[in-house]
Scaffold this motif. Structure first.
Motif, PDB file in Angstrom:
ATOM      1  N   UNK A   6       1.034  -1.479  -0.185  1.00 29.89           N
ATOM      2  CA  UNK A   6       0.162  -0.195  -0.162  1.00 29.89           C
ATOM      3  C   UNK A   6       0.366   1.064  -0.182  1.00 29.89           C
ATOM      4  N   UNK A   7       0.476   2.642  -0.548  1.00 37.78           N
ATOM      5  CA  UNK A   7       0.992   3.760  -0.397  1.00 37.78           C
ATOM      6  C   UNK A   7       1.286   3.863   0.844  1.00 37.78           C
ATOM      7  N   UNK A   8       2.714   3.657   0.801  1.00 37.73           N
ATOM      8  CA  UNK A   8       3.924   3.965   2.596  1.00 37.73           C
ATOM      9  C   UNK A   8       3.962   5.490   2.635  1.00 37.73           C
ATOM     10  N   UNK A   9       4.985   5.592   4.523  1.00 39.87           N
ATOM     11  CA  UNK A   9       4.836   7.211   4.769  1.00 39.87           C
ATOM     12  C   UNK A   9       6.088   8.047   4.018  1.00 39.87           C
ATOM     13  N   UNK A  10       6.155   7.155   3.019  1.00 37.54           N
ATOM     14  CA  UNK A  10       7.336   8.497   1.881  1.00 37.54           C
ATOM     15  C   UNK A  10       6.616   8.485   0.885  1.00 37.54           C
ATOM     16  N   UNK A  11       5.262   7.897   0.230  1.00 46.00           N
ATOM     17  CA  UNK A  11       4.405   8.404  -0.844  1.00 46.00           C
ATOM     18  C   UNK A  11       4.539   7.229  -1.921  1.00 46.00           C
ATOM     19  N   UNK A  12       5.393   6.077  -1.468  1.00 44.85           N
ATOM     20  CA  UNK A  12       5.365   5.698  -2.509  1.00 44.85           C
ATOM     21  C   UNK A  12       4.168   4.404  -3.138  1.00 44.85           C
ATOM     22  N   UNK A  13       3.269   4.572  -4.366  1.00 43.69           N
ATOM     23  CA  UNK A  13       2.744   3.881  -4.456  1.00 43.69           C
ATOM     24  C   UNK A  13       2.750   2.065  -4.461  1.00 43.69           C
ATOM     25  N   UNK A  14       1.582   1.435  -4.126  1.00 47.80           N
ATOM     26  CA  UNK A  14       2.123  -0.213  -4.253  1.00 47.80           C
ATOM     27  C   UNK A  14       2.950  -0.521  -5.560  1.00 47.80           C
ATOM     28  N   UNK A  15       4.077  -1.678  -5.480  1.00 45.39           N
ATOM     29  CA  UNK A  15       4.167  -1.572  -6.533  1.00 45.39           C
ATOM     30  C   UNK A  15       5.894  -2.442  -5.651  1.00 45.39           C
ATOM     31  N   UNK A  16       6.891  -3.242  -6.796  1.00 46.28           N
ATOM     32  CA  UNK A  16       8.003  -2.995  -5.910  1.00 46.28           C
ATOM     33  C   UNK A  16       8.867  -1.848  -5.806  1.00 46.28           C
ATOM     34  N   UNK A  17       9.646  -1.854  -4.535  1.00 47.53           N
ATOM     35  CA  UNK A  17      10.122  -0.751  -4.621  1.00 47.53           C
ATOM     36  C   UNK A  17      12.002  -1.328  -4.737  1.00 47.53           C
ATOM     37  N   UNK A  18      12.775  -0.312  -6.309  1.00 47.76           N
ATOM     38  CA  UNK A  18      13.711  -0.505  -7.107  1.00 47.76           C
ATOM     39  C   UNK A  18      15.136   0.012  -5.792  1.00 47.76           C
ATOM     40  N   UNK A  19      14.361   0.858  -5.095  1.00 43.52           N
ATOM     41  CA  UNK A  19      15.832   0.766  -4.039  1.00 43.52           C
ATOM     42  C   UNK A  19      15.427   0.415  -2.408  1.00 43.52           C
ATOM     43  N   UNK A  20      14.901  -0.371  -1.906  1.00 41.64           N
ATOM     44  CA  UNK A  20      14.596  -1.028  -0.970  1.00 41.64           C
ATOM     45  C   UNK A  20      15.448  -2.425  -1.059  1.00 41.64           C
ATOM     46  N   UNK A  21      16.718  -3.015   0.163  1.00 41.14           N
ATOM     47  CA  UNK A  21      16.413  -4.574  -0.123  1.00 41.14           C
ATOM     48  C   UNK A  21      16.118  -5.494   0.683  1.00 41.14           C
ATOM     49  N   UNK A  22      15.808  -6.550   0.335  1.00 40.81           N
ATOM     50  CA  UNK A  22      15.391  -7.774   0.856  1.00 40.81           C
ATOM     51  C   UNK A  22      16.497  -8.722   0.755  1.00 40.81           C
ATOM     52  N   UNK A  23      16.457 -10.111   1.240  1.00 36.56           N
ATOM     53  CA  UNK A  23      17.514 -10.833   1.120  1.00 36.56           C
ATOM     54  C   UNK A  23      17.393 -12.111   0.316  1.00 36.56           C
ATOM     55  N   UNK A  24      18.098 -12.424  -0.379  1.00 35.52           N
ATOM     56  CA  UNK A  24      17.675 -13.208  -1.505  1.00 35.52           C
ATOM     57  C   UNK A  24      17.531 -14.159  -1.440  1.00 35.52           C
ATOM     58  N   UNK A  25      16.939 -14.855  -2.770  1.00 41.70           N
ATOM     59  CA  UNK A  25      15.938 -16.244  -2.186  1.00 41.70           C
ATOM     60  C   UNK A  25      16.541 -17.285  -1.699  1.00 41.70           C
ATOM     61  N   UNK A  26      16.885 -17.823  -1.186  1.00 39.75           N
ATOM     62  CA  UNK A  26      16.981 -19.183   0.309  1.00 39.75           C
ATOM     63  C   UNK A  26      17.411 -20.313  -1.595  1.00 39.75           C
ATOM     64  N   UNK A  27      18.231 -21.266  -1.112  1.00 42.44           N
ATOM     65  CA  UNK A  27      18.827 -22.415  -1.853  1.00 42.44           C
ATOM     66  C   UNK A  27      18.136 -23.262  -1.738  1.00 42.44           C
ATOM     67  N   UNK A  28      16.990 -23.251  -1.059  1.00 41.06           N
ATOM     68  CA  UNK A  28      15.800 -24.038  -1.317  1.00 41.06           C
ATOM     69  C   UNK A  28      15.358 -24.100  -1.967  1.00 41.06           C
ATOM     70  N   UNK A  29      14.970 -22.806  -2.020  1.00 42.66           N
ATOM     71  CA  UNK A  29      13.534 -22.257  -3.079  1.00 42.66           C
ATOM     72  C   UNK A  29      14.206 -22.119  -4.356  1.00 42.66           C
TER      73      UNK A  29
END
Length: 398
Positions: A269-292
């Motif tokens: 959803x729209x976050x506190x920084x005003x970003x609309x729903x969708x993939x955030x290009x500047x935010x990092x998450x962990x990579x896909x685990x090996x088992x996945x």
């Protein structure tokens, strides 16, 4: 005439282009289980070797990607361990050794990988070719005690009374043959229908849905669920990146579902920084685990997902009793098709262009599909883009 390895080239193949041989090889490889049915083992092996020899890769030190094909789309696709997607980078290639075996160092799981193989899995399109050096219907993971016990109950037992003692030994089939049997037992339903009026015309709004059951054994499901619990604990301990793990406060029925996302950061959803729903290009998450990644290879190799659309992201939804997912159409930041893999318990998913909200976690719609444990639902076409879908409040944890 010889190929790069100085092996004689079959004169029959000389008149064909590599692209034609590749198409023939992939087509016949797909139908190999049917072509070899009822043949003796020697004849089946000879036919399989002949089919594999058609592939241009069999006569060269080929790589898994086609140098003549470019990646034309960098948009991620999505699957519901929830939704996963393909990223088009070379992260898969870094995990192959010289023999083409997958190295899952973190999980102690290794699997021969000879051809391109979520919950919800998404991916970007990428080019994948089938390596013909040796095709294998390998297990998704090493067999554990549950799987061995299951096989022991099904397979004949040989009594060895040699040397005066009595020993029981299990008769085992070769790994490829066991995997072939499992592959052939997968059930696939692709004829879902729900006619609704769209733009003045009646159309099947769930065209493109596919349900594949029997993809994961009980032992594999346990391994995956246990691994997800470990990831959840790491998230609660702060061992994952901040946007990877989310456990919002439950403020009403159906609200507060735990999510763990890998590969890309999706903003619901729209976050506190005003970003609309969708993939955030500047935010990092962990990579896909090996088992996945092992799971994804299984889905592609068993013809659940196409080899042109390999997932590179995944959202894990952990439902407690009463949790739900409201009606929605998945964001088009995720390329189609995407899929959802179900573990731990069965639930229903509803489809329709006009899903009604009855109460918190209660919805109504024209099509209700049960999602068996260990099944994979693929969403594509109108089933992904025209019909909305939702998961009513689940009766138990999943």
């Amino acid at each position: 005439m010889t190929d790069g390895a100085n092996k004689p080239l079959d004169p029959f193949l000389v008149g064909y282009q590599p692209s034609e041989l590749r198409i023939a090889s992939e087509f016949l490889t797909t139908w190999l289980p049917f072509l070899t049915r009822d043949l003796c083992r020697r004849c089946a092996t000879a036919l399989a070797d002949r089919v594999r020899s058609l592939g241009p890769e069999a006569s060269s030190d080929s790589k898994l990607s086609n140098p003549d094909e470019n990646l034309s789309n960098s948009t991620p696709k999505s699957t519901d361990l929830q939704e996963a997607s393909g990223n088009g980078d070379d992260e898969y290639d870094d995990n192959y050794d010289s023999l083409g075996s997958w190295k899952d160092g973190a999980d102690g799981i290794s699997e021969p990988y000879r051809e391109a193989s979520t919950s919800d899995v998404a991916s970007r399109p990428r080019s994948v070719e089938t390596s013909n050096s040796k095709m294998s219907w390998a297990d998704m993971a090493q067999e554990d005690e549950l799987e061995e016990e299951e096989e022991l109950n099904k397979q004949p037992v040989h009594v060895d009374a040699s040397a005066g003692d009595l020993r029981m030994t299990k008769s085992t089939l070769p790994r490829e043959q066991r995997e072939h049997i499992r592959f052939m037992s997968v059930k696939r339903k692709k004829d879902f229908e729900s006619l609704e009026r769209v733009n003045g015309k009646y159309v099947n709004v769930v065209e493109g849905l596919e349900l594949h059951t029997g993809i994961f054994s009980a032992a594999e499901q346990k391994r995956i669920v246990d691994y997800v619990y470990d990831l959840e604990q790491k998230g609660r301990n702060g061992e994952l990146k901040a946007r990877t793990f989310t456990a919002p406060r439950k403020w009403m029925k159906g609200k507060g579902r735990v999510t763990i996302q890998f590969g890309c950061c999706y903003n619901y959803a729209v976050d506190k920084n005003g970003n609309p729903p969708g993939i955030l290009q500047n935010e990092m998450v962990d990579p896909l685990p090996s088992l996945f990644k092992v799971i994804i290879r299984r889905l592609v190799r068993w013809h659940v997902l196409p080899p042109t659309c390999i997932p590179d992201s995944c959202i894990v939804n952990i439902y407690e009793e009463g949790d739900c997912i409201p009606p929605h159409i998945d964001n088009h930041d995720f390329v189609r098709p995407f899929c959802t893999v179900s573990f731990l318990s069965e639930c229903n998913i509803l489809f329709g262009t006009n899903l009604r909200v009855i109460d918190a976690g209660e919805f109504e719609g024209p099509l209700r599909i049960p999602l068996p444990v260990g099944s994979v639902l693929v969403l594509n076409g109108r089933g992904a883009d025209v019909a909305k879908h939702c998961v009513p409040a689940v009766p138990t944890k999943r």
